[in-house]
Write a protein that holds these residues in place. Structure first.
Motif, PDB file in Angstrom:
ATOM      1  N   LEU A  65       9.723  41.598  94.663  1.00  0.00           N
ATOM      2  CA  LEU A  65      10.105  41.133  95.988  1.00  0.00           C
ATOM      3  C   LEU A  65      10.459  42.303  96.896  1.00  0.00           C
ATOM      4  O   LEU A  65      11.293  43.128  96.552  1.00  0.00           O
ATOM      5  N   GLY A  66       9.784  42.373  98.048  1.00  0.00           N
ATOM      6  CA  GLY A  66      10.051  43.457  98.973  1.00  0.00           C
ATOM      7  C   GLY A  66       9.302  43.285 100.276  1.00  0.00           C
ATOM      8  O   GLY A  66       8.539  42.330 100.459  1.00  0.00           O
ATOM      9  N   LEU A  67       9.508  44.261 101.182  1.00  0.00           N
ATOM     10  CA  LEU A  67       8.832  44.268 102.473  1.00  0.00           C
ATOM     11  C   LEU A  67       7.847  45.427 102.494  1.00  0.00           C
ATOM     12  O   LEU A  67       8.233  46.591 102.458  1.00  0.00           O
ATOM     13  N   HIS A  68       6.565  45.087 102.535  1.00  0.00           N
ATOM     14  CA  HIS A  68       5.473  46.065 102.534  1.00  0.00           C
ATOM     15  C   HIS A  68       5.525  46.897 103.815  1.00  0.00           C
ATOM     16  O   HIS A  68       5.830  46.366 104.891  1.00  0.00           O
ATOM     17  N   PRO A  69       5.222  48.192 103.732  1.00  0.00           N
ATOM     18  CA  PRO A  69       5.324  49.032 104.943  1.00  0.00           C
ATOM     19  C   PRO A  69       4.468  48.559 106.106  1.00  0.00           C
ATOM     20  O   PRO A  69       4.880  48.691 107.272  1.00  0.00           O
ATOM     21  N   GLU A  70       3.295  47.992 105.838  1.00  0.00           N
ATOM     22  CA  GLU A  70       2.452  47.510 106.929  1.00  0.00           C
ATOM     23  C   GLU A  70       3.011  46.251 107.576  1.00  0.00           C
ATOM     24  O   GLU A  70       2.530  45.834 108.634  1.00  0.00           O
ATOM     25  N   PHE A 102       1.072  55.387 106.721  1.00  0.00           N
ATOM     26  CA  PHE A 102       0.747  55.920 108.039  1.00  0.00           C
ATOM     27  C   PHE A 102      -0.760  56.093 108.201  1.00  0.00           C
ATOM     28  O   PHE A 102      -1.217  56.876 109.020  1.00  0.00           O
ATOM     29  N   TYR A 103      -1.531  55.357 107.414  1.00  0.00           N
ATOM     30  CA  TYR A 103      -2.988  55.502 107.426  1.00  0.00           C
ATOM     31  C   TYR A 103      -3.593  55.056 108.747  1.00  0.00           C
ATOM     32  O   TYR A 103      -4.420  55.747 109.338  1.00  0.00           O
ATOM     33  N   CYS A 134       2.074  53.911  98.913  1.00  0.00           N
ATOM     34  CA  CYS A 134       2.152  55.093  99.764  1.00  0.00           C
ATOM     35  C   CYS A 134       0.751  55.534 100.170  1.00  0.00           C
ATOM     36  O   CYS A 134      -0.094  55.804  99.310  1.00  0.00           O
ATOM     37  N   ARG A 135       0.518  55.589 101.500  1.00  0.00           N
ATOM     38  CA  ARG A 135      -0.753  56.098 102.025  1.00  0.00           C
ATOM     39  C   ARG A 135      -0.467  57.054 103.170  1.00  0.00           C
ATOM     40  O   ARG A 135       0.213  56.701 104.118  1.00  0.00           O
ATOM     41  N   LYS A 136      -0.993  58.267 103.039  1.00  0.00           N
ATOM     42  CA  LYS A 136      -0.837  59.298 104.072  1.00  0.00           C
ATOM     43  C   LYS A 136       0.637  59.559 104.378  1.00  0.00           C
ATOM     44  O   LYS A 136       1.006  59.788 105.536  1.00  0.00           O
ATOM     45  N   ALA A 137       1.480  59.512 103.336  1.00  0.00           N
ATOM     46  CA  ALA A 137       2.922  59.673 103.582  1.00  0.00           C
ATOM     47  C   ALA A 137       3.647  60.210 102.351  1.00  0.00           C
ATOM     48  O   ALA A 137       4.852  60.000 102.226  1.00  0.00           O
TER      49      ALA A 137
END
Length: 260
Positions: A65-70, A102-103, A134-137
């Motif tokens: 359970l969590g909040l996806h960065p996007e 940050f893609y 994690c993408r571009k970060a």
């Protein structure tokens, strides 16, 4: 009977893509040797659907359970407040899918950084491992994790596709492992060389990220947990070990991190 037993540590079974044949997808997973599926939440509504899927298949599907960065927007504080308040009743096995991405855009960069750090603190507080996207970060992610490195219980760097230097940087975090999926089988992937050179099998878990990232020869299709068999075969070839050894090592890693 399947000859190997494996665990899918990252599968979005609650997605609309599976709504029409979920029972069949789960049965195929069982028939091919999948003994557990971990299902990540990405926002408030999906955390609810994740719980529904896991209640439908108890002791087989397990919620994260969590909040996806996007999904981090201007209202992220309210979303996390609601999610945090419900955590004790949801019986998740991890905080995830969380992280930085940050893609496509850095529009909510500050908010992503703050939301990720808040959920890292949840991991410390609850002793639940992290499932990190994690993408571009990577530099920003590592900087945050270093602040809590001594307190973190562990977790997974989901969908690792990096080089040896990036792998070494991530493996400096004790009790964290790399999640390896369909990219390992792609024709242009460098993972078959990178992984054996820099990542021991006791720092890897298997994943699909279904319905996305289907492995060769299923590429282009909707991905599902049964397809991990192709990832296992390619990993065994890359490491020069048996498929049974790949499953034994990766299953041990899952149990150590998620079911101690």
């Amino acid at each position: 009977m399947p000859t190997v037993c494996y665990i899918d540590t990252h599968c979005h079974l609650d997605g609309e893509e599976f709504r029409g044949d979920l029972d069949a997808v789960v049965q195929r997973a069982k028939d091919t040797g999948c003994s557990k599926i971990l299902v990540p939440g990405i926002d408030l509504s999906s955390c609810q659907t994740v719980m529904e899927v896991c209640q439908r298949y108890p002791d087989y599907c397990y919620p994260m359970l969590g909040l996806h960065p996007e999904e981090v927007k201007a209202d992220w504080r309210e979303v996390l407040s609601t999610l945090h308040a419900t955590l004790p009743t949801l019986h998740g096995v991890a905080i995830g899918e969380v992280g930085l991405d940050f893609y496509w855009s850095r529009e909510f960069e500050k908010e992503q950084l703050e939301a990720f750090e808040e959920q890292v603190r949840w991991s410390v507080e609850t002793r639940l491992p992290l499932m990190i996207h994690c993408r571009k970060a990577q530099n920003e992610m590592v900087a945050i994790l270093k602040r809590y490195a001594r307190e973190l219980p562990g977790g997974v760097f989901h969908c690792f596709t990096g080089n040896e230097t990036e792998a070494h940087q991530l493996l400096e975090f004790d009790n964290f492992v790399l999640g390896i999926g369909g990219v390992l089988t792609f024709k242009k992937s460098h993972l078959p060389e990178v992984l054996p050179a820099s990542v021991p099998l006791d720092r890897i878990v298997l994943e699909t990220d279904a319905p996305y990232m289907a492995p060769v020869p299923m590429r282009g299709q909707r991905n599902e947990p049964a397809f991990i068999r192709h990832i296992i075969t390619r990993m065994a070839e890359a490491y020069g070990v048996s498929e049974e050894m790949v499953c034994e090592k990766t299953n041990d890693n899952v149990m150590r991190i998620f079911f101690p």
